[in-house]
Design a protein around this motif. Structure first.
Motif, PDB file in Angstrom:
ATOM      1  N   ARG A 502       0.825  -1.204   0.000  1.00  0.00           N
ATOM      2  CA  ARG A 502       0.000   0.000   0.000  1.00  0.00           C
ATOM      3  C   ARG A 502       0.862   1.258   0.000  1.00  0.00           C
ATOM      4  O   ARG A 502       0.563   2.239  -0.703  1.00  0.00           O
ATOM      5  N   ARG A 503       1.942   1.240   0.749  1.00  0.00           N
ATOM      6  CA  ARG A 503       2.812   2.407   0.813  1.00  0.00           C
ATOM      7  C   ARG A 503       3.547   2.626  -0.501  1.00  0.00           C
ATOM      8  O   ARG A 503       3.717   3.773  -0.944  1.00  0.00           O
ATOM      9  N   VAL A 504       4.007   1.554  -1.112  1.00  0.00           N
ATOM     10  CA  VAL A 504       4.694   1.685  -2.401  1.00  0.00           C
ATOM     11  C   VAL A 504       3.747   2.279  -3.439  1.00  0.00           C
ATOM     12  O   VAL A 504       4.118   3.190  -4.197  1.00  0.00           O
ATOM     13  N   ARG A 505       2.499   1.786  -3.487  1.00  0.00           N
ATOM     14  CA  ARG A 505       1.524   2.306  -4.470  1.00  0.00           C
ATOM     15  C   ARG A 505       1.240   3.790  -4.219  1.00  0.00           C
ATOM     16  O   ARG A 505       1.182   4.594  -5.155  1.00  0.00           O
ATOM     17  N   ALA A 506       1.075   4.145  -2.930  1.00  0.00           N
ATOM     18  CA  ALA A 506       0.773   5.543  -2.610  1.00  0.00           C
ATOM     19  C   ALA A 506       1.941   6.457  -2.970  1.00  0.00           C
ATOM     20  O   ALA A 506       1.744   7.549  -3.537  1.00  0.00           O
ATOM     21  N   ALA A 507       3.159   6.043  -2.669  1.00  0.00           N
ATOM     22  CA  ALA A 507       4.327   6.861  -2.978  1.00  0.00           C
ATOM     23  C   ALA A 507       4.542   6.972  -4.476  1.00  0.00           C
ATOM     24  O   ALA A 507       4.948   8.026  -4.987  1.00  0.00           O
ATOM     25  N   ALA A 508       4.261   5.883  -5.195  1.00  0.00           N
ATOM     26  CA  ALA A 508       4.400   5.917  -6.649  1.00  0.00           C
ATOM     27  C   ALA A 508       3.385   6.875  -7.258  1.00  0.00           C
ATOM     28  O   ALA A 508       3.713   7.713  -8.109  1.00  0.00           O
ATOM     29  N   GLU A 509       2.154   6.787  -6.798  1.00  0.00           N
ATOM     30  CA  GLU A 509       1.108   7.666  -7.314  1.00  0.00           C
ATOM     31  C   GLU A 509       1.367   9.115  -6.923  1.00  0.00           C
ATOM     32  O   GLU A 509       1.106  10.048  -7.693  1.00  0.00           O
ATOM     33  N   GLY A 510       1.911   9.327  -5.728  1.00  0.00           N
ATOM     34  CA  GLY A 510       2.207  10.686  -5.267  1.00  0.00           C
ATOM     35  C   GLY A 510       3.441  11.286  -5.915  1.00  0.00           C
ATOM     36  O   GLY A 510       3.771  12.442  -5.660  1.00  0.00           O
ATOM     37  N   ASP A 511       4.151  10.511  -6.715  1.00  0.00           N
ATOM     38  CA  ASP A 511       5.341  10.965  -7.440  1.00  0.00           C
ATOM     39  C   ASP A 511       6.454  11.425  -6.503  1.00  0.00           C
ATOM     40  O   ASP A 511       7.151  12.398  -6.771  1.00  0.00           O
ATOM     41  N   PHE A 512       6.624  10.729  -5.402  1.00  0.00           N
ATOM     42  CA  PHE A 512       7.743  10.992  -4.497  1.00  0.00           C
ATOM     43  C   PHE A 512       9.017  10.351  -5.036  1.00  0.00           C
ATOM     44  O   PHE A 512       8.976   9.266  -5.631  1.00  0.00           O
ATOM     45  N   VAL A 513      10.147  10.994  -4.812  1.00  0.00           N
ATOM     46  CA  VAL A 513      11.413  10.271  -4.872  1.00  0.00           C
ATOM     47  C   VAL A 513      11.386   9.285  -3.706  1.00  0.00           C
ATOM     48  O   VAL A 513      10.984   9.642  -2.594  1.00  0.00           O
ATOM     49  N   ILE A 514      11.804   8.049  -3.942  1.00  0.00           N
ATOM     50  CA  ILE A 514      11.683   7.018  -2.904  1.00  0.00           C
ATOM     51  C   ILE A 514      13.046   6.392  -2.640  1.00  0.00           C
ATOM     52  O   ILE A 514      13.719   5.935  -3.573  1.00  0.00           O
ATOM     53  N   ALA A 515      13.432   6.382  -1.375  1.00  0.00           N
ATOM     54  CA  ALA A 515      14.626   5.643  -0.950  1.00  0.00           C
ATOM     55  C   ALA A 515      14.144   4.311  -0.380  1.00  0.00           C
ATOM     56  O   ALA A 515      13.401   4.280   0.601  1.00  0.00           O
ATOM     57  N   PHE A 516      14.571   3.231  -1.001  1.00  0.00           N
ATOM     58  CA  PHE A 516      14.183   1.900  -0.543  1.00  0.00           C
ATOM     59  C   PHE A 516      15.290   1.322   0.341  1.00  0.00           C
ATOM     60  O   PHE A 516      16.429   1.142  -0.095  1.00  0.00           O
ATOM     61  N   TYR A 517      14.936   1.063   1.607  1.00  0.00           N
ATOM     62  CA  TYR A 517      15.843   0.359   2.513  1.00  0.00           C
ATOM     63  C   TYR A 517      15.513  -1.127   2.466  1.00  0.00           C
ATOM     64  O   TYR A 517      14.391  -1.531   2.126  1.00  0.00           O
ATOM     65  N   ASN A 518      16.473  -1.957   2.834  1.00  0.00           N
ATOM     66  CA  ASN A 518      16.292  -3.419   2.859  1.00  0.00           C
ATOM     67  C   ASN A 518      15.625  -3.912   1.581  1.00  0.00           C
ATOM     68  O   ASN A 518      14.589  -4.588   1.624  1.00  0.00           O
ATOM     69  N   PRO A 519      16.183  -3.569   0.413  1.00  0.00           N
ATOM     70  CA  PRO A 519      15.480  -3.861  -0.845  1.00  0.00           C
ATOM     71  C   PRO A 519      15.380  -5.350  -1.140  1.00  0.00           C
ATOM     72  O   PRO A 519      14.393  -5.795  -1.744  1.00  0.00           O
ATOM     73  N   VAL A 520      16.400  -6.126  -0.730  1.00  0.00           N
ATOM     74  CA  VAL A 520      16.377  -7.574  -0.983  1.00  0.00           C
ATOM     75  C   VAL A 520      17.068  -8.267   0.194  1.00  0.00           C
ATOM     76  O   VAL A 520      17.744  -7.641   1.008  1.00  0.00           O
ATOM     77  N   SER A 521      16.905  -9.569   0.257  1.00  0.00           N
ATOM     78  CA  SER A 521      17.684 -10.402   1.157  1.00  0.00           C
ATOM     79  C   SER A 521      17.883 -11.736   0.455  1.00  0.00           C
ATOM     80  O   SER A 521      17.469 -11.908  -0.700  1.00  0.00           O
ATOM     81  N   ARG A 522      18.505 -12.677   1.146  1.00  0.00           N
ATOM     82  CA  ARG A 522      18.727 -13.975   0.499  1.00  0.00           C
ATOM     83  C   ARG A 522      17.415 -14.647   0.119  1.00  0.00           C
ATOM     84  O   ARG A 522      17.319 -15.320  -0.907  1.00  0.00           O
ATOM     85  N   ARG A 523      16.398 -14.441   0.941  1.00  0.00           N
ATOM     86  CA  ARG A 523      15.121 -15.103   0.659  1.00  0.00           C
ATOM     87  C   ARG A 523      14.111 -14.195  -0.016  1.00  0.00           C
ATOM     88  O   ARG A 523      13.126 -14.669  -0.571  1.00  0.00           O
TER      89      ARG A 523
END
Length: 617
Positions: A502-523
């Motif tokens: 929900r947060r990703v969709r809202a930020a994308a629609e709001g046209d924010f620059v987004i800093a993604f923390y913890n983008p991936v892990s082994r799993r």
């Protein structure tokens, strides 16, 4: 109260080895000239400005340089000999250690310590030290000179052959080589009484008075300070003879108690109820009501007597104000350097940024330097190894966040000064939040509902910021955060995935620059892919995306890729991802380097370049 750590100032890589030996000898911090010294706790660009700042802040300075050079650097700062910190020059071969300033404020002692440690010569030149083995204007710990302005003429008289009359017991003076006689023209008095010194008299206050305080929760500081001052004045005692302020450990976080200690410039120490109850037979005003409340028959009298020791006496029985009590006990001898009772513990929650010395704030370095214990993930503690000399190190594996925070708080609860070391900023996806979360659970004991012990819940907490990963990544690539932005963690370990979606969709629609923390892990390999697809619904495929790995450390790798070409396999757990908004741009400079920036949003307003504040006005 902790003394400031000395700063070892070194200007050349050639003399770095000697400087590091000095750091180990005197528990100091290494300060090096940037570009001339490779690594140091603190790097500086201007020697004159940096040394001047250290001097004005009261830091002891040990310069590995010629005496003349250090004198010229400090000449503009010299005003008052009574307030100057120790300043020493160590010759570049270590053969001579010269106390230049503050000889009676610790410089002579430092010079002797260094000389013993490296086999050099301490060039002590102060007359009193040479002739009498002591400095009258710098009494040892446990004594305070009431009238330091009179020390110079008195010392001159003694050096000139006059004799001194000793009034009051004082082992320190008696062991000197000063000539004493019953009719000496100079009087050296030692007393805890408030007194006005006479001509040719020096008055030393022995730190033998122990001020016990009890008060209601939230008692006004000004009321408790006034009670303490009135108690001393009516008894004819000088506050200079106070060794500390003492109370029950339930009051370790009581603002008024610490305000009294700060007012008199002495430490605050605390005893548990069991220790105070051991003094019950010596109390003049035992109270069953107090016993029912806190488990001992008297707080103010009990704490004063506990601090003064078995040979001490209660010299002022309990006095009361509306919300506080006060008593004074007198110890037989000046209280030792290690005061009885337990200090209120201190927890520093510090962000060290990406880990490099240049990106660590001076405040964080100072906090770590003042700590007795360091707690953190092993990698983070390795990154501050240069500041860890003489400190207990408590290493934790990655993923043991709550265990390390709890351990740090319980250590502080024992009266220690603890740094909880975090990467980046301590308050952004880091340990500061968890510390306050544990506090919020209540003080019901470690085994009840995950709360803290009572002592851990009463520690003093300070949070110091660090450069966050998103700031470091932005700085390396230009100004991608130039307009509205947000941060989103893609880890679903603590946050349900539907909430993240929900947060990703809202930020994308709001046209924010987004800093993604913890983008991936082994799993976890699908979350970043989902975010990419969601962003592509709202911004062009050529939107710049920053991939920043190992920022500020060995192996740093910063890349800029178009959003449409973002490959999850190019990202690991040490990577921060910053996805631009639809307005983010790239630009190349003449050297061929590519930068990312996000316009501030005012370009359409007739080309205005006003900043946000000015535009608002």
């Amino acid at each position: 109260m902790s003394e400031p750590r000395p700063a070892i100032v070194v200007l050349s890589q050639t003399h770095l080895q000697l400087a590091r030996r000095l750091v180990g000898l005197v528990d100091a911090e290494l300060h090096g000239l940037r570009g001339r010294v490779g690594t140091a706790d603190v790097l500086f660009d201007s020697t004159a400005r940096h040394v001047g700042d250290l001097f004005r802040s009261g830091r002891p300075i040990i310069g590995v340089m010629a005496s003349g050079a250090l004198i010229r650097l400090l000449a503009p700062q010299l005003t008052d000999k009574h307030n100057e910190p120790p300043v020493l020059s160590v010759s570049q071969d270590g053969s001579s250690i010269v106390p230049l300033l503050g000889g009676h404020h610790g410089a002579n002692d430092l010079a002797r310590l260094i000389a013993d440690g490296i086999g050099g010569h301490a060039a002590i030149t102060t007359a009193g030290d040479l002739q009498f083995g002591i400095a009258l204007d710098a009494p040892p710990q446990g004594y305070v000179l009431i009238n330091p302005q009179a020390a110079k003429p008195v010392m001159a008289a003694l050096i000139g052959g006059e004799t001194a009359k000793l009034s009051g017991a004082n082992d320190w003076l008696e062991q000197s080589t000063i000539a004493f006689s019953d009719n000496g023209s100079v009087v050296l008095t030692t007393t805890a009484l408030a007194t006005v010194p006479r001509e040719n008299e020096l008055v030393f206050a022995p730190r033998v008075l122990c001020l016990g305080i009890g008060c209601e929760r939230g008692a006004p500081a000004e009321e408790v300070i006034a009670l303490a001052e009135e108690t001393l004045a009516q008894a004819g005692l000088t506050a200079k003879a106070l060794t500390g302020v003492f109370s029950i450990d339930l009051k370790a976080d009581e603002t008024a108690i610490h305000a009294v200690a700060g007012h008199f410039g002495v430490p605050a120490r605390f005893f548990d109820a069991g220790r105070l109850e051991q003094e019950a037979d010596r109390l003049e005003n035992p109270s069953d009501i107090v016993f029912a409340e806190v488990g001992c028959h008297g707080v103010a009298e009990g704490a004063a007597l506990a601090a003064a020791g078995a040979d001490g006496d209660l010299v002022v029985a309990k006095r009361k104000s509306r919300r506080a009590t006060c008593a004074v006990a007198k110890a037989l001898q000046p209280v030792a350097a290690t005061l009885p009772g337990k200090a209120r513990g201190t927890l520093y929650i510090v962000g060290i940024g990406p880990g490099s010395d240049g990106w660590r704030s001076p405040e964080v370095s100072d906090m770590i330097g003042r700590s007795t214990d360091l707690v953190g993930y092993s990698l983070y503690l390795d990154l501050v190894a240069g500041l860890s000399h003489g400190k207990a190190r408590h290493d934790f594996d990655l993923g043991k966040e709550e265990a390390r925070v709890r351990h740090a708080m319980e250590l502080a609860g024992e009266g220690r000064t603890v740094s909880l070391v975090c990467s980046g900023d301590a308050g952004i996806y880091a340990m500061a939040t968890l510390a306050f979360e544990l506090l919020d659970k209540g003080r019901t004991g470690r085994d009840a509902d995950g709360g803290l012990s009572d002592a851990a819940g009463r520690v003093e907490i300070s949070v110091s910021p660090g450069i966050s990963a998103l700031q470091a990544a932005a700085a390396r690539t230009g100004a991608p955060l130039g307009h509205d932005f947000c941060t989103i963690s893609l880890s679903d370990l603590l946050t349900p995935w539907p909430d993240i979606e929900r947060r990703v969709r809202a930020a994308a629609e709001g046209d924010f620059v987004i800093a993604f923390y913890n983008p991936v892990s082994r799993r976890r390999r699908t979350q970043l892919a989902f975010a990419k697809e969601e962003l592509l619904k709202h911004r062009p495929g050529d939107t710049p995306v920053v991939l920043a790995t190992n920022l500020g450390r060995e192996g740093e790798n910063v890349r800029i890729v178009p959003l449409a070409s973002l490959n999850v396999d190019d990202v690991d757990m040490l990577t921060v991802v910053i996805a631009g908004s639809s307005q983010s741009r790239t630009v190349r400079t003449g050297d061929g380097r590519e930068w990312v920036y996000t316009p501030r949003g005012y370009a359409a307003k007739e080309g205005s370049v006003l900043d946000g504040k000015e535009a608002a006005e």
